[in-house]
Design a protein around this motif. Sequence first.
Motif, PDB file in Angstrom:
ATOM      1  N   ASP A  47      32.277  34.957  42.394  1.00 61.03           N
ATOM      2  CA  ASP A  47      31.347  35.957  42.597  1.00 61.03           C
ATOM      3  C   ASP A  47      29.910  35.715  43.045  1.00 61.03           C
ATOM      4  O   ASP A  47      29.148  36.681  43.112  1.00 61.03           O
ATOM      5  CB  ASP A  47      31.786  36.817  41.898  1.00 61.03           C
ATOM      6  CG  ASP A  47      32.638  36.909  40.917  1.00 61.03           C
ATOM      7  OD1 ASP A  47      33.859  37.455  41.934  1.00 61.03           O
ATOM      8  OD2 ASP A  47      33.700  37.627  39.614  1.00 61.03           O
ATOM      9  N   ASN A  86      42.941  30.511  31.912  1.00 57.72           N
ATOM     10  CA  ASN A  86      41.805  31.388  32.280  1.00 57.72           C
ATOM     11  C   ASN A  86      41.151  30.946  32.316  1.00 57.72           C
ATOM     12  O   ASN A  86      40.460  31.287  33.244  1.00 57.72           O
ATOM     13  CB  ASN A  86      42.324  32.276  30.633  1.00 57.72           C
ATOM     14  CG  ASN A  86      43.325  33.614  30.582  1.00 57.72           C
ATOM     15  OD1 ASN A  86      43.771  33.324  31.653  1.00 57.72           O
ATOM     16  ND2 ASN A  86      43.619  33.306  29.470  1.00 57.72           N
ATOM     17  N   LYS A 127      33.772  37.275  29.429  1.00 59.40           N
ATOM     18  CA  LYS A 127      35.524  37.241  30.205  1.00 59.40           C
ATOM     19  C   LYS A 127      36.616  36.603  28.735  1.00 59.40           C
ATOM     20  O   LYS A 127      37.350  36.951  28.160  1.00 59.40           O
ATOM     21  CB  LYS A 127      36.601  36.910  31.490  1.00 59.40           C
ATOM     22  CG  LYS A 127      37.089  38.118  31.678  1.00 59.40           C
ATOM     23  CD  LYS A 127      37.043  37.988  33.604  1.00 59.40           C
ATOM     24  CE  LYS A 127      38.891  39.264  34.181  1.00 59.40           C
ATOM     25  NZ  LYS A 127      38.348  38.785  35.314  1.00 59.40           N
ATOM     26  N   PHE A 172      43.829  31.648  43.303  1.00 58.92           N
ATOM     27  CA  PHE A 172      43.394  30.915  42.993  1.00 58.92           C
ATOM     28  C   PHE A 172      44.570  30.893  41.991  1.00 58.92           C
ATOM     29  O   PHE A 172      44.904  29.175  41.621  1.00 58.92           O
ATOM     30  CB  PHE A 172      42.375  31.672  41.601  1.00 58.92           C
ATOM     31  CG  PHE A 172      40.585  31.634  42.116  1.00 58.92           C
ATOM     32  CD1 PHE A 172      40.721  30.402  43.197  1.00 58.92           C
ATOM     33  CD2 PHE A 172      40.142  32.421  41.783  1.00 58.92           C
ATOM     34  CE1 PHE A 172      38.819  31.200  43.730  1.00 58.92           C
ATOM     35  CE2 PHE A 172      38.665  32.905  42.480  1.00 58.92           C
ATOM     36  CZ  PHE A 172      38.261  32.404  43.324  1.00 58.92           C
ATOM     37  N   ALA A 173      45.002  31.374  40.971  1.00 60.56           N
ATOM     38  CA  ALA A 173      46.210  31.084  40.603  1.00 60.56           C
ATOM     39  C   ALA A 173      47.033  30.293  41.271  1.00 60.56           C
ATOM     40  O   ALA A 173      47.677  28.987  41.403  1.00 60.56           O
ATOM     41  CB  ALA A 173      47.379  31.711  39.972  1.00 60.56           C
ATOM     42  N   GLU A 231      36.219  32.031  39.574  1.00 65.97           N
ATOM     43  CA  GLU A 231      35.726  33.394  39.499  1.00 65.97           C
ATOM     44  C   GLU A 231      34.117  33.745  39.745  1.00 65.97           C
ATOM     45  O   GLU A 231      33.455  34.165  40.120  1.00 65.97           O
ATOM     46  CB  GLU A 231      36.752  34.362  38.263  1.00 65.97           C
ATOM     47  CG  GLU A 231      38.207  34.578  39.023  1.00 65.97           C
ATOM     48  CD  GLU A 231      38.480  35.430  38.084  1.00 65.97           C
ATOM     49  OE1 GLU A 231      39.437  36.645  38.113  1.00 65.97           O
ATOM     50  OE2 GLU A 231      37.981  35.494  36.397  1.00 65.97           O
ATOM     51  N   ILE A 245      40.674  29.311  35.886  1.00 63.71           N
ATOM     52  CA  ILE A 245      40.707  31.247  36.650  1.00 63.71           C
ATOM     53  C   ILE A 245      39.155  31.565  36.739  1.00 63.71           C
ATOM     54  O   ILE A 245      38.602  31.925  37.311  1.00 63.71           O
ATOM     55  CB  ILE A 245      41.468  31.980  35.767  1.00 63.71           C
ATOM     56  CG1 ILE A 245      42.820  31.699  36.280  1.00 63.71           C
ATOM     57  CG2 ILE A 245      41.174  33.190  36.868  1.00 63.71           C
ATOM     58  CD1 ILE A 245      43.634  31.627  38.399  1.00 63.71           C
ATOM     59  N   GLY A 246      38.629  31.136  35.623  1.00 62.95           N
ATOM     60  CA  GLY A 246      37.363  32.443  35.174  1.00 62.95           C
ATOM     61  C   GLY A 246      35.904  31.438  35.636  1.00 62.95           C
ATOM     62  O   GLY A 246      35.310  31.809  36.587  1.00 62.95           O
ATOM     63  N   ASP A 305      40.552  35.949  44.862  1.00 60.63           N
ATOM     64  CA  ASP A 305      41.093  36.706  44.468  1.00 60.63           C
ATOM     65  C   ASP A 305      41.516  35.880  43.081  1.00 60.63           C
ATOM     66  O   ASP A 305      42.056  34.782  43.501  1.00 60.63           O
ATOM     67  CB  ASP A 305      41.916  38.191  44.480  1.00 60.63           C
ATOM     68  CG  ASP A 305      42.998  38.353  44.926  1.00 60.63           C
ATOM     69  OD1 ASP A 305      43.267  36.517  45.233  1.00 60.63           O
ATOM     70  OD2 ASP A 305      43.418  39.300  45.334  1.00 60.63           O
ATOM     71  N   ARG A 306      42.141  36.630  42.225  1.00 61.09           N
ATOM     72  CA  ARG A 306      42.062  35.661  40.363  1.00 61.09           C
ATOM     73  C   ARG A 306      43.852  35.779  41.218  1.00 61.09           C
ATOM     74  O   ARG A 306      44.336  34.150  41.316  1.00 61.09           O
ATOM     75  CB  ARG A 306      42.834  36.784  39.744  1.00 61.09           C
ATOM     76  CG  ARG A 306      43.428  36.135  38.189  1.00 61.09           C
ATOM     77  CD  ARG A 306      43.674  36.871  36.976  1.00 61.09           C
ATOM     78  NE  ARG A 306      43.979  36.903  35.761  1.00 61.09           N
ATOM     79  CZ  ARG A 306      43.096  35.699  34.983  1.00 61.09           C
ATOM     80  NH1 ARG A 306      42.125  35.628  35.382  1.00 61.09           N
ATOM     81  NH2 ARG A 306      44.003  35.788  33.817  1.00 61.09           N
ATOM     82  N   GLU A 307      44.710  35.684  41.849  1.00 56.67           N
ATOM     83  CA  GLU A 307      46.060  35.740  42.135  1.00 56.67           C
ATOM     84  C   GLU A 307      45.831  34.589  43.216  1.00 56.67           C
ATOM     85  O   GLU A 307      46.349  33.728  42.820  1.00 56.67           O
ATOM     86  CB  GLU A 307      46.768  36.376  42.629  1.00 56.67           C
ATOM     87  CG  GLU A 307      48.555  36.120  43.292  1.00 56.67           C
ATOM     88  CD  GLU A 307      48.482  35.780  41.845  1.00 56.67           C
ATOM     89  OE1 GLU A 307      49.341  33.847  41.852  1.00 56.67           O
ATOM     90  OE2 GLU A 307      49.238  36.599  40.926  1.00 56.67           O
TER      91      GLU A 307
END
Length: 144
Positions: A30, A19, A48, A6-7, A26, A22-23, A2-4
């Motif tokens: 996905d 972003n 996004k 990845f961060a 994602e 992360i994009g 998930d995003r966190e």
Amino acid sequence: MDRECFAQFLREKGLKVTNQRIGVLEALSDHEDSHLTAEEIYDEVRVKYPEIGLATVYRTIQLLLGLQVIDQINLDDGCVRYEMRARDGQHHHHHLICLSCGKVVSFNGDLLETLEEHIRDTNGFQVVDHKVQLFGYCKECQEG
């Protein structure tokens, strides 16, 4: 991931969390079975983050390849494609490619472990990764 996650991964590597990065992660995460091109990743991320540029996507892909987070694959369709690398340290999945319709099916299962052990024992060569692409005809094309 998930995003966190990845961060956190980017921070652990000493990289700035953006972003755009992360994009890209994602989009690949996905669409794990889609084997996206850089342009397809760009199209996904742009939904996004409309401010992202294609050059940024290419730079991010190169960064992620260097970090061994993603793999570059060639499915003999004239496009370079990307996918997330296996997170568990195991070999990533392999691909069945239909010569008629171009359908790509991912499959897991690593039957090459015995061969890798034999290579190590007889040649002193330690295999750390491999890629398998099997070309043939999918069930639908065989029936058609």
